[in-house]
Design a protein around this motif. Structure first.
Motif, mmCIF file in Angstrom:
data_model
loop_
_atom_site.group_PDB
_atom_site.id
_atom_site.type_symbol
_atom_site.label_atom_id
_atom_site.label_comp_id
_atom_site.label_asym_id
_atom_site.label_seq_id
_atom_site.Cartn_x
_atom_site.Cartn_y
_atom_site.Cartn_z
ATOM 1 N N ALA A 196 0.822 -1.207 0.000
ATOM 2 C CA ALA A 196 0.000 0.000 0.000
ATOM 3 C C ALA A 196 0.856 1.256 0.000
ATOM 4 O O ALA A 196 2.011 1.251 0.436
ATOM 5 N N ALA A 197 0.263 2.335 -0.500
ATOM 6 C CA ALA A 197 0.882 3.663 -0.448
ATOM 7 C C ALA A 197 0.237 4.466 0.673
ATOM 8 O O ALA A 197 -0.905 4.206 1.067
ATOM 9 N N ASP A 198 0.951 5.448 1.166
ATOM 10 C CA ASP A 198 0.404 6.303 2.223
ATOM 11 C C ASP A 198 -0.694 7.221 1.697
ATOM 12 O O ASP A 198 -1.548 7.675 2.453
ATOM 13 N N ARG A 210 -3.524 6.702 4.949
ATOM 14 C CA ARG A 210 -2.960 5.817 5.974
ATOM 15 C C ARG A 210 -4.038 5.197 6.860
ATOM 16 O O ARG A 210 -3.941 4.027 7.239
ATOM 17 N N GLY A 211 -5.082 5.940 7.152
ATOM 18 C CA GLY A 211 -6.181 5.382 7.944
ATOM 19 C C GLY A 211 -6.893 4.265 7.212
ATOM 20 O O GLY A 211 -7.228 3.222 7.805
ATOM 21 N N ALA A 217 -6.021 -3.439 6.231
ATOM 22 C CA ALA A 217 -5.185 -4.509 6.777
ATOM 23 C C ALA A 217 -5.874 -5.213 7.933
ATOM 24 O O ALA A 217 -5.820 -6.452 8.051
ATOM 25 N N ALA A 218 -6.549 -4.455 8.786
ATOM 26 C CA ALA A 218 -7.245 -5.054 9.931
ATOM 27 C C ALA A 218 -8.399 -5.936 9.488
ATOM 28 O O ALA A 218 -8.759 -6.893 10.182
ATOM 29 N N THR A 226 2.572 -6.291 5.776
ATOM 30 C CA THR A 226 2.146 -5.127 5.001
ATOM 31 C C THR A 226 3.385 -4.339 4.608
ATOM 32 O O THR A 226 4.215 -4.001 5.455
ATOM 33 N N PHE A 227 3.525 -4.072 3.321
ATOM 34 C CA PHE A 227 4.658 -3.308 2.815
ATOM 35 C C PHE A 227 4.157 -1.977 2.271
ATOM 36 O O PHE A 227 3.072 -1.893 1.693
ATOM 37 N N THR A 228 4.968 -0.951 2.438
ATOM 38 C CA THR A 228 4.667 0.354 1.865
ATOM 39 C C THR A 228 5.542 0.570 0.638
ATOM 40 O O THR A 228 6.460 -0.222 0.358
ATOM 41 N N THR A 229 5.269 1.650 -0.085
ATOM 42 C CA THR A 229 6.066 1.919 -1.287
ATOM 43 C C THR A 229 7.540 2.134 -0.940
ATOM 44 O O THR A 229 8.416 1.904 -1.777
ATOM 45 N N ALA A 230 7.823 2.549 0.284
ATOM 46 C CA ALA A 230 9.233 2.698 0.694
ATOM 47 C C ALA A 230 9.955 1.379 0.695
ATOM 48 O O ALA A 230 11.190 1.313 0.467
#
Length: 302
Positions: A196-198, A210-211, A217-218, A226-230
């Motif tokens: 996911a992206a922020d 982010r929310g 995810a929940a 869970t991975f972010t674009t970073a």
């Protein structure tokens, strides 16, 4: 009083040179040499393609040099139940890797408020290889589902290539969807990983997601990471290793609109996407190695 019917002039008419240089013309010559038949026009080629379905798809496979294939093209003709290219293995990602080059970018990324950015093939495949390692370390293997909640950014392509390369199954929707709308789709797949992206920028305003990511995810208890674009920024010097899978092995899952209940998942296989895209993009749209492809749509759509 009846009004005369007027027909608008076509926007473009191919020249004789356009026809002679077209990919489908070259394919026609290939089929003529292969079959000993003559196809004087497009209709004749189309007629052959529907009369000899197995011959057409075998010729397409061989024309594009897609690698070794089992002798059988189609096993059974009943629907459901027909099996295409049984015994043949491949990986969609291999067909991407084999076209890597240094003289043109793999992706031209366009976004609001930032200059256009070119992503080289070396960067694309290096980052995909690094993320494939992250997925393997998270326990992802063939058949597992990896889902994306992402805008139109290169990281979506990187995550997809990494997923498909290791034989896992990809599905995604854009961040213009709420967490609930995304969950209605992606939650059905019992995914092991969420990417996911922020957030994203649209119409001059940043949309913080982010929310929604946390809520999504929940709502998917099967998600183990869970991975972010970073997490997609790292690059590997090693090649992107792929897993050979059966022709019909799931590549990605698309979803219907959800107009008549929950959205319904539609599975596309590695082999089917490879041959269908080559038919549509190369033969029907006459695209080649020096063309740039742009499709304006949301990642929530197919």
């Amino acid at each position: 009083m009846d009004r005369p019917v007027t027909t608008a002039a076509p926007q473009w008419v191919p020249t004789d040179r356009d026809v002679a240089d077209a990919r489908i013309t070259d394919f026609t010559r290939f089929v003529e040499q292969r079959t000993g038949s003559s196809f004087p026009d497009y209709h004749a080629l189309w007629r052959w393609s529907v009369d000899d379905i197995e011959g057409f798809w075998a010729a397409l496979w061989d024309y594009f040099d897609l690698g070794e294939r089992a002798p059988t093209v189609l096993q059974g003709t009943g629907m459901p139940g027909a099996r295409w290219f049984p015994g043949t293995t491949l990986n969609y990602v291999d067909q991407i890797v084999r076209n890597a080059r240094t003289d043109r970018p793999a992706i031209v990324a366009v976004s609001e408020g930032a200059p256009d950015r070119e992503v080289s093939w070396d960067e694309l495949l290096g980052r995909a290889a690094a993320f494939a390692d992250r997925l393997r370390a998270a326990g992802v293997g063939p058949g597992d589902r990896v889902v994306g909640y992402l805008p139109n950014i290169p990281e979506a392509v990187i995550a997809f290539l990494a997923t498909a390369g290791i034989g896992a199954v990809w599905s995604a929707c854009g961040q213009d969807y709420s967490a609930k709308a995304a969950l209605d789709r992606l939650g059905q797949l019992e995914p092991k990983v969420l990417v996911a992206a922020d957030g994203y920028t649209f119409a001059g305003r940043y949309r913080d997601k982010r929310g929604d990511v946390a809520e999504l995810a929940a709502g998917m208890p099967t998600v183990q990471a869970t991975f972010t674009t970073a997490d997609l920024a790292a690059r590997s010097d090693a090649p992107l290793e792929t897993v050979a899978v059966p022709f019909a092995h799931p590549l990605w899952i698309l979803f219907s609109s959800g107009t008549t209940g929950l959205p319904k998942g539609i599975v596309h296989g590695h082999g089917g996407v490879v041959v269908e895209h080559l038919k549509a993009v190369a033969l029907q749209s006459d695209m080649g190695r020096d063309d740039t492809f742009f499709w304006y749509t949301s990642p929530s759509w197919m």
